[in-house]
Design a protein around this motif. Sequence first.
Motif, PDB file in Angstrom:
ATOM      1  N   PRO A 172     -25.631  64.401 -29.188  1.00 27.41           N
ATOM      2  CA  PRO A 172     -25.923  64.778 -30.575  1.00 27.41           C
ATOM      3  C   PRO A 172     -25.811  66.282 -30.820  1.00 27.41           C
ATOM      4  O   PRO A 172     -25.511  66.705 -31.934  1.00 27.41           O
ATOM      5  CB  PRO A 172     -27.357  64.295 -30.810  1.00 27.41           C
ATOM      6  N   TRP A 173     -26.045  67.089 -29.799  1.00 22.45           N
ATOM      7  CA  TRP A 173     -26.026  68.546 -29.993  1.00 22.45           C
ATOM      8  C   TRP A 173     -24.612  69.067 -30.132  1.00 22.45           C
ATOM      9  O   TRP A 173     -24.385  70.142 -30.659  1.00 22.45           O
ATOM     10  CB  TRP A 173     -26.770  69.240 -28.848  1.00 22.45           C
ATOM     11  N   ARG A 174     -23.643  68.295 -29.638  1.00 22.61           N
ATOM     12  CA  ARG A 174     -22.230  68.645 -29.858  1.00 22.61           C
ATOM     13  C   ARG A 174     -21.624  67.745 -30.941  1.00 22.61           C
ATOM     14  O   ARG A 174     -20.426  67.708 -31.120  1.00 22.61           O
ATOM     15  CB  ARG A 174     -21.449  68.521 -28.544  1.00 22.61           C
ATOM     16  N   GLU A 175     -22.440  67.008 -31.622  1.00 26.20           N
ATOM     17  CA  GLU A 175     -22.061  66.088 -32.693  1.00 26.20           C
ATOM     18  C   GLU A 175     -20.888  65.201 -32.289  1.00 26.20           C
ATOM     19  O   GLU A 175     -19.907  65.054 -33.027  1.00 26.20           O
ATOM     20  CB  GLU A 175     -21.780  66.843 -34.008  1.00 26.20           C
ATOM     21  N   GLN A 176     -21.036  64.556 -31.130  1.00 25.28           N
ATOM     22  CA  GLN A 176     -19.991  63.644 -30.646  1.00 25.28           C
ATOM     23  C   GLN A 176     -20.251  62.244 -31.178  1.00 25.28           C
ATOM     24  O   GLN A 176     -20.692  61.356 -30.470  1.00 25.28           O
ATOM     25  CB  GLN A 176     -19.977  63.627 -29.113  1.00 25.28           C
ATOM     26  N   ARG A 177     -19.961  62.070 -32.490  1.00 27.59           N
ATOM     27  CA  ARG A 177     -20.241  60.771 -33.104  1.00 27.59           C
ATOM     28  C   ARG A 177     -19.114  59.768 -32.868  1.00 27.59           C
ATOM     29  O   ARG A 177     -19.366  58.628 -32.505  1.00 27.59           O
ATOM     30  CB  ARG A 177     -20.432  60.930 -34.610  1.00 27.59           C
ATOM     31  N   TYR A 178     -17.867  60.227 -33.112  1.00 30.94           N
ATOM     32  CA  TYR A 178     -16.741  59.296 -33.160  1.00 30.94           C
ATOM     33  C   TYR A 178     -15.654  59.707 -32.185  1.00 30.94           C
ATOM     34  O   TYR A 178     -15.668  60.811 -31.641  1.00 30.94           O
ATOM     35  CB  TYR A 178     -16.174  59.247 -34.584  1.00 30.94           C
ATOM     36  N   TRP A 179     -14.668  58.798 -32.035  1.00 30.81           N
ATOM     37  CA  TRP A 179     -13.505  59.123 -31.217  1.00 30.81           C
ATOM     38  C   TRP A 179     -12.948  60.463 -31.674  1.00 30.81           C
ATOM     39  O   TRP A 179     -12.791  60.706 -32.872  1.00 30.81           O
ATOM     40  CB  TRP A 179     -12.406  58.067 -31.411  1.00 30.81           C
ATOM     41  N   GLY A 180     -12.636  61.322 -30.731  1.00 32.68           N
ATOM     42  CA  GLY A 180     -11.987  62.585 -31.075  1.00 32.68           C
ATOM     43  C   GLY A 180     -12.958  63.706 -31.406  1.00 32.68           C
ATOM     44  O   GLY A 180     -12.542  64.847 -31.583  1.00 32.68           O
ATOM     45  N   ASP A 208     -15.477  55.039 -15.723  1.00 35.73           N
ATOM     46  CA  ASP A 208     -15.988  54.790 -17.068  1.00 35.73           C
ATOM     47  C   ASP A 208     -15.239  53.633 -17.718  1.00 35.73           C
ATOM     48  O   ASP A 208     -14.030  53.498 -17.554  1.00 35.73           O
ATOM     49  CB  ASP A 208     -15.807  56.069 -17.911  1.00 35.73           C
ATOM     50  N   GLN A 209     -15.975  52.795 -18.434  1.00 39.23           N
ATOM     51  CA  GLN A 209     -15.369  51.744 -19.275  1.00 39.23           C
ATOM     52  C   GLN A 209     -16.071  51.805 -20.612  1.00 39.23           C
ATOM     53  O   GLN A 209     -17.203  52.242 -20.679  1.00 39.23           O
ATOM     54  CB  GLN A 209     -15.644  50.351 -18.680  1.00 39.23           C
ATOM     55  N   ARG A 210     -15.403  51.323 -21.666  1.00 41.56           N
ATOM     56  CA  ARG A 210     -16.032  51.416 -22.978  1.00 41.56           C
ATOM     57  C   ARG A 210     -16.932  50.229 -23.269  1.00 41.56           C
ATOM     58  O   ARG A 210     -16.583  49.081 -22.996  1.00 41.56           O
ATOM     59  CB  ARG A 210     -14.949  51.499 -24.053  1.00 41.56           C
ATOM     60  N   GLY A 211     -18.076  50.522 -23.874  1.00 42.52           N
ATOM     61  CA  GLY A 211     -18.987  49.484 -24.332  1.00 42.52           C
ATOM     62  C   GLY A 211     -18.641  49.070 -25.756  1.00 42.52           C
ATOM     63  O   GLY A 211     -17.547  49.340 -26.261  1.00 42.52           O
ATOM     64  N   PHE A 212     -19.593  48.423 -26.412  1.00 43.60           N
ATOM     65  CA  PHE A 212     -19.342  47.803 -27.715  1.00 43.60           C
ATOM     66  C   PHE A 212     -18.968  48.816 -28.790  1.00 43.60           C
ATOM     67  O   PHE A 212     -17.889  48.760 -29.371  1.00 43.60           O
ATOM     68  CB  PHE A 212     -20.593  47.015 -28.131  1.00 43.60           C
ATOM     69  N   TRP A 213     -19.842  49.768 -29.099  1.00 43.79           N
ATOM     70  CA  TRP A 213     -19.527  50.727 -30.159  1.00 43.79           C
ATOM     71  C   TRP A 213     -18.432  51.688 -29.715  1.00 43.79           C
ATOM     72  O   TRP A 213     -17.651  52.171 -30.519  1.00 43.79           O
ATOM     73  CB  TRP A 213     -20.772  51.509 -30.601  1.00 43.79           C
ATOM     74  N   GLU A 214     -18.386  51.945 -28.406  1.00 46.50           N
ATOM     75  CA  GLU A 214     -17.371  52.868 -27.891  1.00 46.50           C
ATOM     76  C   GLU A 214     -15.973  52.287 -28.108  1.00 46.50           C
ATOM     77  O   GLU A 214     -15.014  53.029 -28.280  1.00 46.50           O
ATOM     78  CB  GLU A 214     -17.618  53.161 -26.412  1.00 46.50           C
ATOM     79  N   ARG A 215     -15.841  50.954 -28.078  1.00 43.68           N
ATOM     80  CA  ARG A 215     -14.544  50.334 -28.394  1.00 43.68           C
ATOM     81  C   ARG A 215     -14.303  50.312 -29.896  1.00 43.68           C
ATOM     82  O   ARG A 215     -13.189  50.129 -30.352  1.00 43.68           O
ATOM     83  CB  ARG A 215     -14.513  48.868 -27.893  1.00 43.68           C
ATOM     84  N   ASN A 216     -15.369  50.427 -30.663  1.00 46.54           N
ATOM     85  CA  ASN A 216     -15.286  50.305 -32.117  1.00 46.54           C
ATOM     86  C   ASN A 216     -15.295  51.655 -32.830  1.00 46.54           C
ATOM     87  O   ASN A 216     -15.753  51.747 -33.968  1.00 46.54           O
ATOM     88  CB  ASN A 216     -16.425  49.408 -32.625  1.00 46.54           C
ATOM     89  N   GLY A 217     -14.841  52.690 -32.152  1.00 45.33           N
ATOM     90  CA  GLY A 217     -14.627  53.963 -32.839  1.00 45.33           C
ATOM     91  C   GLY A 217     -15.647  55.051 -32.526  1.00 45.33           C
ATOM     92  O   GLY A 217     -15.513  56.175 -33.000  1.00 45.33           O
ATOM     93  N   TYR A 218     -16.665  54.718 -31.739  1.00 47.70           N
ATOM     94  CA  TYR A 218     -17.703  55.712 -31.455  1.00 47.70           C
ATOM     95  C   TYR A 218     -17.427  56.416 -30.125  1.00 47.70           C
ATOM     96  O   TYR A 218     -16.738  55.889 -29.249  1.00 47.70           O
ATOM     97  CB  TYR A 218     -19.083  55.041 -31.486  1.00 47.70           C
ATOM     98  N   HIS A 219     -17.965  57.601 -30.004  1.00 47.19           N
ATOM     99  CA  HIS A 219     -17.659  58.501 -28.896  1.00 47.19           C
ATOM    100  C   HIS A 219     -18.095  57.919 -27.546  1.00 47.19           C
ATOM    101  O   HIS A 219     -19.097  57.222 -27.465  1.00 47.19           O
ATOM    102  CB  HIS A 219     -18.391  59.830 -29.151  1.00 47.19           C
ATOM    103  N   ASP A 220     -17.356  58.246 -26.489  1.00 44.92           N
ATOM    104  CA  ASP A 220     -17.709  57.719 -25.170  1.00 44.92           C
ATOM    105  C   ASP A 220     -19.015  58.294 -24.637  1.00 44.92           C
ATOM    106  O   ASP A 220     -19.769  57.594 -23.978  1.00 44.92           O
ATOM    107  CB  ASP A 220     -16.586  58.018 -24.168  1.00 44.92           C
TER     108      ASP A 220
END
Lengths: 200, 239
Positions: A191-199, A175-187
């Motif tokens: 949506p059903w686990r509400e994985q919006r942001y880092w952490g 796995d490598q991070r894409g654009f939003w994934e580097r900018n604070g969004y979840h890897d």
Amino acid sequence: MAIISRGFIGRRPEVDPSRLPPGQYVAHDFPVLSAGPTPRISLDKWRFEMTGLIDAPRSWSWDEFNALPSETVTLDIHCVTKWSKLDTTWTGVSVDTLLEGVVTEATHIMASSYGGYTTNLPLADVMGGRAWVATAYDKQLLHPEHGGPARLLVPHLYFWKSAKWVRGIELLAQDQRGFWERNGYHDYGDPWREQRYWGD
Amino acid sequence: MDWLTARVISKRDETPRVRSIVFDCPMWKGHMAGQHVDIRLTAEDGYQAQRSYSIASSPEDDHLILTIERLQDGEVSPYLFDELAPGDELEMRGPIGRHFAWTPETVGPLMMIAGGSGVVPFRAMLRHRRANHVVTPARLVYSARTIRDVIYREELDDIEGPEGTEVVLVLTRAQPDGWKGFDRRIDAEILSEVTWAPGDKPKTYVCGPTAFVETVANCLVDLGHEPESIKTERFGPTG
């Protein structure tokens, strides 16, 4: 324990609540979200490429791509900015079709777009009839604002994973991070686990 | 990312349809100018709704400020605008969005183009810039319907001038008597007049309703600006 806002009533969804992931609301329009200007892509030069950990890289011109067997699917989409849109109809090529016969040890992919956008996904999430490269929305050619000529469509994940203006998929050993994934969004972005942001 | 408790300290009217809400959020860990927060409201029966709002305060400010436009058919904004009162608490998490953020280290002139309440993140950038005595030029081009719809009007008057900050107002629907500024929707001609040349390598931020952002970003690319130098933040009519 949530804080109760006295006097807040809100608007209960007028749809089966089981179709709406936590924190989402139903949008009736089709909001546009992107990080920069809408890229201009000429169909003569458009290509879709599959590269990376693959026995033989693959590439399609616009005409070649449109000659592939396509599917029309109706499904719900969920944007991390909280709107969901139900029963959207898309036409495109299943990623299974694009991967047919590919021999790879890849575990993840990076989708990349005209304009420089990238997003990462597990390979398994774009297989098994769960992902498409869509070229039409509601039976009309996909509008540039919404990702035309072609966008990735992975409706079981937040919609930023459905890369607009997609130009290719790179198969990755990890796995490598894409654009939003580097900018604070979840890897992953379920949506059903509400994985919006880092952490999350 | 954890939900934090934020308590309303005060509210103030910015325009007839826009209010700023000042929060005390003791667990807040700071933000960059241009970022936003999610807020979550819970009704008495447990129903919850979330929305995102740009942060109007600078990282140095004592309190976190959100500026909310009351959307006619909105689910959340009418509650925040009308009902939420000093002393009330709600849940908040953030900061969110590291892309549409500006830091004093950013190289090049700062070009900000706002439509309506799209001006909110730019207030944070302008205040942050001033607090850090940044001397690279900055220009805000702000399109509003009428002079009464201009958010932060006094503050923008005050911030213009020192340290090379310029504010250009565009009033699209009605103009005060004797108005000498632009009086139509932002177009390529206005943009070519008010933006730096691509050769000056400005860092451009565009925030506003979708149609506004699309128009502005497309015109800027037509004028020769590198797409990579333009950051956009759009909001739809829902909310």
